[in-house]
Design an enzyme around this catalytic site. Sequence first.
Site, mmCIF file in Angstrom:
data_model
loop_
_atom_site.group_PDB
_atom_site.id
_atom_site.type_symbol
_atom_site.label_atom_id
_atom_site.label_comp_id
_atom_site.label_asym_id
_atom_site.label_seq_id
_atom_site.Cartn_x
_atom_site.Cartn_y
_atom_site.Cartn_z
ATOM 1 N N TRP A 113 -9.354 0.938 18.415
ATOM 2 C CA TRP A 113 -8.799 0.015 19.421
ATOM 3 C C TRP A 113 -7.290 -0.181 19.211
ATOM 4 C CZ3 TRP A 113 -9.809 -1.510 23.998
ATOM 5 C CH2 TRP A 113 -9.437 -2.762 24.493
ATOM 6 N N HIS A 146 -10.991 -2.862 11.226
ATOM 7 C CA HIS A 146 -9.872 -3.720 11.584
ATOM 8 C C HIS A 146 -9.912 -4.988 10.724
ATOM 9 C CE1 HIS A 146 -6.967 -5.256 14.448
ATOM 10 N NE2 HIS A 146 -7.660 -6.368 14.597
ATOM 11 N N SER A 156 -2.994 -7.769 12.978
ATOM 12 C CA SER A 156 -3.418 -7.672 14.368
ATOM 13 C C SER A 156 -2.471 -8.416 15.307
ATOM 14 C CB SER A 156 -4.858 -8.158 14.485
ATOM 15 O OG SER A 156 -5.434 -7.595 15.620
ATOM 16 N N LYS A 182 1.678 -8.020 15.394
ATOM 17 C CA LYS A 182 2.627 -7.844 16.504
ATOM 18 C C LYS A 182 3.744 -8.881 16.316
ATOM 19 C CE LYS A 182 -1.511 -7.536 19.575
ATOM 20 N NZ LYS A 182 -2.128 -6.270 19.366
#
Length: 422
Positions: free
Chosen positions: A352, A402, A261, A265
């Site tokens: 999302w 997620h 998550s 990144k």
Amino acid sequence: MSTTAFYLLVLALTVMAAGTSLEADAEDFNYDESKVPAYKLPDSLVMQDGTPVQDAETWTTQRRPELLELFREHVYGRLPGRPEGMHFEVAEEDSQMLGGKATRKKIVIHFSDQPDGPKLTAVSYLPNKRSGPVPMFVGLRLFDRNLEYPAAGRHVTSRDAETKKNVVPTGFEKLPGEKVIETILDQGYGITSLDPADFVPDDKETWDESLIQWFEPEKEKRAPDMGKAIASWAWALSRTLDYFETDKDVDAKRVIVVGHSRMGKTALWAGAQDERFAIVISNNSGCGGAALSRRIFGETVARINTVFPFWFCDNFRRYNGRESDLPVDQHELVALVAPRPVYIASAEEDGWADPQGEFLSAVGADPVYQLLGVEGLGTATLPRVNQPIGGHIGYHLRVGQHALADYDWLRYLDFADRHLSK
Ligand code: GTR
């Protein structure tokens, strides 16, 4: 109505609209494939001045540096390199961890020659059954370093039943994460985790009372392209790799940077910049990670810059609601890893983070891998769930939510086994 009154009305309506859309719950964003706007991705293999990139040499010496600069300037921001006077201290070493299976080291990375200067503590687990330097997974919040027995970071974004809002993960679910760590160690790898709280906290209120002030103490002097949290976290991963280069138990040429998550990144940005990372893994990294910004599916640039104003550089805000003006898109971040192996993983129920957008980034990076003469992803068709695919670009779409789940870890181990000779 006078002109001034008209403009004030427009301004008020704009502010109200921004307020409602940006603070709205994740449910109010687009999850409908048919509503994805028509978009044109920037071509990774065309220089900003229009010159086509036709060979590996031009990619490596011109286009790659140009893209890195664009990401620094417009998305993640810039930070200084390796600091002078940096030094390392093995503060603790215990060879009897996990029932004698592992050695845990606590390494203090001092960023200056001052003992009370800025620093962080990296915690490593190394397999005791080893015949030489081991390959190493490294990332932020991969396990809870405060537990005697480490639980792999399985933080799951959950939904508050009453408010229907996504609860931002702060801790770790103490699920069978230990098993994963044991499997990693049994397969001959080490694992190292950093905690952002040590140097740039993942917190809107306190992020700035940190290493950021060491980078640039005067707020007024901070440039709109100065790196903030994500850039600092990525910077710290490179400093940890500097340490690995001095540790005889670690093979610094086989370090795998991995993150979930927001830390996915970060792993991508660290791996894009620092070519010493042998493999880069992005788990459900979403907006500002592997997901294409131009799809405006799930989380958007405006939303991420509003809710997390301390993650990206200030220049990134210019693209709030103007994704198509970005000089880059995230497939080019993936391409910056080429020809090194990169793995992008999505989860089916993680709208999302836009699984399709993450997959399309992998597809979009493929031409660069081909130019460099290695097999990239090799398909433009989204695979079925739990069906890992690819060559030097790996991809899977896992069932479920997620999270950095056991399934994901096992695929990363397979991928690392395949690409790193042990
Ligand atoms: C969310 C954020 C995502 C992702 C996620 C996480 O709140 O909108 O970009 O980073 O947190 O890190 O789990």
